[in-house]
Design an enzyme around this catalytic site. Sequence first.
Site, PDB file in Angstrom:
ATOM      1  N   LYS A   1       2.040  -3.992   6.422  1.00 12.48           N
ATOM      2  CA  LYS A   1       2.464  -3.919   5.017  1.00 12.48           C
ATOM      3  C   LYS A   1       3.972  -3.636   4.943  1.00 12.48           C
ATOM      4  O   LYS A   1       4.694  -4.257   4.149  1.00 12.48           O
ATOM      5  CB  LYS A   1       1.683  -2.833   4.268  1.00 12.48           C
ATOM      6  CG  LYS A   1       0.213  -3.135   4.127  1.00 12.48           C
ATOM      7  CD  LYS A   1      -0.020  -4.380   3.282  1.00 12.48           C
ATOM      8  CE  LYS A   1      -1.461  -4.810   3.232  1.00 12.48           C
ATOM      9  NZ  LYS A   1      -1.673  -6.124   2.624  1.00 12.48           N
TER      10      LYS A   1
ATOM     11  N   TYR B   1      -2.141  -1.605  10.738  1.00 10.63           N
ATOM     12  CA  TYR B   1      -2.371  -2.088   9.372  1.00 10.63           C
ATOM     13  C   TYR B   1      -1.198  -1.710   8.465  1.00 10.63           C
ATOM     14  O   TYR B   1      -0.620  -2.556   7.782  1.00 10.63           O
ATOM     15  CB  TYR B   1      -3.685  -1.510   8.799  1.00 10.63           C
ATOM     16  CG  TYR B   1      -3.760  -1.676   7.308  1.00 10.63           C
ATOM     17  CD1 TYR B   1      -4.005  -2.922   6.736  1.00 10.63           C
ATOM     18  CD2 TYR B   1      -3.536  -0.591   6.445  1.00 10.63           C
ATOM     19  CE1 TYR B   1      -4.039  -3.084   5.355  1.00 10.63           C
ATOM     20  CE2 TYR B   1      -3.568  -0.746   5.064  1.00 10.63           C
ATOM     21  CZ  TYR B   1      -3.816  -1.992   4.528  1.00 10.63           C
ATOM     22  OH  TYR B   1      -3.831  -2.155   3.162  1.00 10.63           O
TER      23      TYR B   1
ATOM     24  N   SER C   1       0.840  -1.203   0.000  1.00  4.14           N
ATOM     25  CA  SER C   1       0.000   0.000   0.000  1.00  4.14           C
ATOM     26  C   SER C   1       0.868   1.244   0.000  1.00  4.14           C
ATOM     27  O   SER C   1       1.972   1.249   0.568  1.00  4.14           O
ATOM     28  CB  SER C   1      -0.853  -0.024   1.263  1.00  4.14           C
ATOM     29  OG  SER C   1      -1.415   1.238   1.501  1.00  4.14           O
TER      30      SER C   1
HETATM   31  P1  NAD Z   1     -10.799  -7.496   0.869  1.00  8.38           P
HETATM   32  O1  NAD Z   1     -11.015  -7.536   2.331  1.00  8.38           O
HETATM   33  O2  NAD Z   1     -11.973  -7.210  -0.009  1.00  8.38           O
HETATM   34  O3  NAD Z   1     -10.137  -8.856   0.374  1.00  8.38           O
HETATM   35  C1  NAD Z   1      -9.240  -9.600   1.169  1.00  8.38           C
HETATM   36  C2  NAD Z   1      -9.698 -11.048   1.163  1.00  8.38           C
HETATM   37  O4  NAD Z   1      -8.775 -11.811   1.936  1.00  8.38           O
HETATM   38  C3  NAD Z   1     -11.070 -11.255   1.780  1.00  8.38           C
HETATM   39  O5  NAD Z   1     -11.880 -12.006   0.907  1.00  8.38           O
HETATM   40  C4  NAD Z   1     -10.798 -12.023   3.081  1.00  8.38           C
HETATM   41  O6  NAD Z   1     -11.832 -12.914   3.398  1.00  8.38           O
HETATM   42  C5  NAD Z   1      -9.485 -12.715   2.756  1.00  8.38           C
HETATM   43  N1  NAD Z   1      -8.607 -13.019   3.902  1.00  8.38           N
HETATM   44  C6  NAD Z   1      -8.194 -12.188   4.891  1.00  8.38           C
HETATM   45  N2  NAD Z   1      -7.353 -12.843   5.727  1.00  8.38           N
HETATM   46  C7  NAD Z   1      -7.230 -14.114   5.248  1.00  8.38           C
HETATM   47  C8  NAD Z   1      -6.507 -15.258   5.655  1.00  8.38           C
HETATM   48  N3  NAD Z   1      -5.736 -15.251   6.763  1.00  8.38           N
HETATM   49  N4  NAD Z   1      -6.595 -16.381   4.928  1.00  8.38           N
HETATM   50  C9  NAD Z   1      -7.382 -16.430   3.808  1.00  8.38           C
HETATM   51  N5  NAD Z   1      -8.098 -15.378   3.387  1.00  8.38           N
HETATM   52  C10 NAD Z   1      -8.025 -14.232   4.088  1.00  8.38           C
HETATM   53  O7  NAD Z   1      -9.632  -6.437   0.587  1.00  8.38           O
HETATM   54  P2  NAD Z   1      -9.133  -5.806  -0.780  1.00  8.38           P
HETATM   55  O8  NAD Z   1      -9.551  -4.382  -0.808  1.00  8.38           O
HETATM   56  O9  NAD Z   1      -9.473  -6.686  -1.904  1.00  8.38           O
HETATM   57  O10 NAD Z   1      -7.570  -5.821  -0.528  1.00  8.38           O
HETATM   58  C11 NAD Z   1      -6.742  -6.882  -0.957  1.00  8.38           C
HETATM   59  C12 NAD Z   1      -5.340  -6.656  -0.435  1.00  8.38           C
HETATM   60  O11 NAD Z   1      -4.859  -5.404  -0.902  1.00  8.38           O
HETATM   61  C13 NAD Z   1      -5.241  -6.611   1.077  1.00  8.38           C
HETATM   62  O12 NAD Z   1      -4.040  -7.228   1.480  1.00  8.38           O
HETATM   63  C14 NAD Z   1      -5.201  -5.130   1.382  1.00  8.38           C
HETATM   64  O13 NAD Z   1      -4.549  -4.848   2.581  1.00  8.38           O
HETATM   65  C15 NAD Z   1      -4.416  -4.611   0.194  1.00  8.38           C
HETATM   66  N6  NAD Z   1      -4.688  -3.200  -0.097  1.00  8.38           N
HETATM   67  C16 NAD Z   1      -5.967  -2.780  -0.288  1.00  8.38           C
HETATM   68  C17 NAD Z   1      -6.214  -1.442  -0.549  1.00  8.38           C
HETATM   69  C18 NAD Z   1      -7.627  -0.950  -0.758  1.00  8.38           C
HETATM   70  O14 NAD Z   1      -7.839   0.255  -0.772  1.00  8.38           O
HETATM   71  N7  NAD Z   1      -8.615  -1.799  -0.931  1.00  8.38           N
HETATM   72  C19 NAD Z   1      -5.161  -0.531  -0.621  1.00  8.38           C
HETATM   73  C20 NAD Z   1      -3.856  -0.997  -0.435  1.00  8.38           C
HETATM   74  C21 NAD Z   1      -3.626  -2.343  -0.181  1.00  8.38           C
HETATM   75  C1  UD1 Z   2      -7.209   4.819   3.732  1.00  9.76           C
HETATM   76  C2  UD1 Z   2      -6.243   4.376   4.797  1.00  9.76           C
HETATM   77  C3  UD1 Z   2      -5.006   3.770   4.131  1.00  9.76           C
HETATM   78  C4  UD1 Z   2      -5.433   2.620   3.221  1.00  9.76           C
HETATM   79  C5  UD1 Z   2      -6.453   3.153   2.207  1.00  9.76           C
HETATM   80  C6  UD1 Z   2      -6.995   2.092   1.308  1.00  9.76           C
HETATM   81  C7  UD1 Z   2      -6.631   5.844   6.724  1.00  9.76           C
HETATM   82  C8  UD1 Z   2      -6.050   6.915   7.582  1.00  9.76           C
HETATM   83  N1  UD1 Z   2      -5.892   5.488   5.648  1.00  9.76           N
HETATM   84  O1  UD1 Z   2      -6.545   5.754   2.887  1.00  9.76           O
HETATM   85  O2  UD1 Z   2      -4.115   3.288   5.096  1.00  9.76           O
HETATM   86  O3  UD1 Z   2      -4.323   2.091   2.536  1.00  9.76           O
HETATM   87  O4  UD1 Z   2      -7.561   3.730   2.920  1.00  9.76           O
HETATM   88  O5  UD1 Z   2      -7.792   1.185   2.023  1.00  9.76           O
HETATM   89  O6  UD1 Z   2      -7.681   5.307   7.008  1.00  9.76           O
HETATM   90  N2  UD1 Z   2     -12.714  11.062   3.382  1.00  9.76           N
HETATM   91  C9  UD1 Z   2     -13.770  11.899   3.754  1.00  9.76           C
HETATM   92  N3  UD1 Z   2     -14.895  11.326   4.266  1.00  9.76           N
HETATM   93  C10 UD1 Z   2     -15.047   9.972   4.403  1.00  9.76           C
HETATM   94  C11 UD1 Z   2     -13.968   9.127   4.007  1.00  9.76           C
HETATM   95  C12 UD1 Z   2     -12.815   9.712   3.515  1.00  9.76           C
HETATM   96  O7  UD1 Z   2     -13.676  13.118   3.637  1.00  9.76           O
HETATM   97  O8  UD1 Z   2     -16.104   9.508   4.879  1.00  9.76           O
HETATM   98  C13 UD1 Z   2     -11.494  11.666   2.790  1.00  9.76           C
HETATM   99  C14 UD1 Z   2     -10.213  11.376   3.551  1.00  9.76           C
HETATM  100  O9  UD1 Z   2      -9.961  12.363   4.510  1.00  9.76           O
HETATM  101  C15 UD1 Z   2      -9.180  11.373   2.410  1.00  9.76           C
HETATM  102  C16 UD1 Z   2      -9.975  10.867   1.200  1.00  9.76           C
HETATM  103  O10 UD1 Z   2     -11.332  11.090   1.521  1.00  9.76           O
HETATM  104  O11 UD1 Z   2      -8.745  12.679   2.129  1.00  9.76           O
HETATM  105  C17 UD1 Z   2      -9.760   9.396   0.910  1.00  9.76           C
HETATM  106  O12 UD1 Z   2     -10.008   8.649   2.091  1.00  9.76           O
HETATM  107  P1  UD1 Z   2     -10.036   7.036   2.099  1.00  9.76           P
HETATM  108  O13 UD1 Z   2     -10.920   6.563   0.999  1.00  9.76           O
HETATM  109  O14 UD1 Z   2     -10.373   6.600   3.480  1.00  9.76           O
HETATM  110  O15 UD1 Z   2      -8.563   6.634   1.720  1.00  9.76           O
HETATM  111  P2  UD1 Z   2      -7.169   7.065   2.430  1.00  9.76           P
HETATM  112  O16 UD1 Z   2      -7.405   7.904   3.609  1.00  9.76           O
HETATM  113  O17 UD1 Z   2      -6.297   7.613   1.367  1.00  9.76           O
END
Ligand code: NAD
Ligand code: UD1
Length: 330
Positions: A152, A148, A124
């Site tokens: 990472k 969290y 991330s």
């Molecule tokens: P998500 O929660 O939708 O998907 C993760 C999946 O992993 C889920 O289906 C959950 O059931 C499964 N899971 C969790 N722990 C497990 C375990 N121990 N064994 C087997 N399955 C398990 O999340 P996502 O948004 O699809 O994110 C996927 C990956 O990307 C995650 O590692 C997350 O941290 C990373 N990531 C997500 C974002 C984002 O904004 N969504 C941003 C940066 C990084």
């Molecule tokens: C958040 C996480 C980050 C994670 C990412 C993807 C925090 C502090 N950071 O990032 O670690 O990798 O999600 O899952 O939680 N906002 C509003 N109102 C809302 C929600 C968000 O104004 O209800 C604003 C936030 O202040 C930010 C932007 O929208 O400026 C995006 O927020 P968000 O979608 O939560 O993502 P990040 O904060 O970038």
Amino acid sequence: MKILVTGGLGYIGSHTVIELITEGYQVVIVDNLVNSQIEMLAKIEKLAKQKIPFYQVDCTDENNLEEVFLDHQFSGIIHFAGLKAVGESVSLPLNYYYNNVTSTITLAKLAFKYRIEKFIFSSSATVYGDQKSPLIETMPQGVTTNPYGETKAISERILSDAAKINENFNVALLRYFNPIGAHKSGLIGELPTGIPNNLMPYITQTAKGIRKQLYVFGDDYDTLDGTGVRDYIHVVDLAKGHVAALKYNLSGAEIFNLGTGKGTSVFEIITAFERVNKIKIPYVVTERRAGDIAISYADPTKAQKNLNWRAELTIDDMVKDAWRFEKNLK
Ligand code: NAD
Ligand code: UD1
């Protein structure tokens, strides 16, 4: 080529499975359903037009996970499985460290044992901490502000150390910026449980009337309009970035930003959503959220050059697809 996709029933994993199959890969999914539903499998299979082997296994459970490796010979692993709620990670740090770090170690051990040469890891942009954008891969890891983010950062270091001592183990550390949007079929997308933490699901739920209004977390940042700026990337573009990383000839552990390179403010997202979908989003401006930074966007040059990949979909595509998915939900 057969790819193990952990967390394949989740938001990013499900979209990536579709892209992998479109590109001719065979896929096996492992997920423990801690943050997904089994119904997702049928939806993916419908879009992929084929059955996909699925194992309900926890990636921290080495014995059960090894059964999957005995059943299939993989040429790569894409490791999405992980817990991802920032706020929850502050109240449940041990769960987060255990789940996210142990699953990474367990999979890497099995990758060593079964000589799997490619390991793609979901990292991330949060590992950059509060450094000045554009964020570039040559910057050191920054200070993370929650467990969290720390899982990472630690997982990146573990995988890099593992790659140093095993020349057959190559790792792509993909640093995602802010994935939003959904598959254009409207069938799969982001399904947060409870009150959404992230901006886009909060907006779509407000548009649907599930939430009364959106809370904009601060309009006094040093940005164009005072609201936070992020690099939003369409989840389908992000999914394609994983296919590009698999095709790339990795050597050791390599970091890649997956972002668009363009920052968009909260107000700009609201305006785009309202214009494209013709729905008003009621909002109020409130206090800043603890841990938020003003600006975060990628320098995506390295992925563009080396992986021959670039994000193509626009903010308008993202808000349109996110709303189509939310509208279709029962
Ligand atoms: P998500 O929660 O939708 O998907 C993760 C999946 O992993 C889920 O289906 C959950 O059931 C499964 N899971 C969790 N722990 C497990 C375990 N121990 N064994 C087997 N399955 C398990 O999340 P996502 O948004 O699809 O994110 C996927 C990956 O990307 C995650 O590692 C997350 O941290 C990373 N990531 C997500 C974002 C984002 O904004 N969504 C941003 C940066 C990084
Ligand atoms: C958040 C996480 C980050 C994670 C990412 C993807 C925090 C502090 N950071 O990032 O670690 O990798 O999600 O899952 O939680 N906002 C509003 N109102 C809302 C929600 C968000 O104004 O209800 C604003 C936030 O202040 C930010 C932007 O929208 O400026 C995006 O927020 P968000 O979608 O939560 O993502 P990040 O904060 O970038």
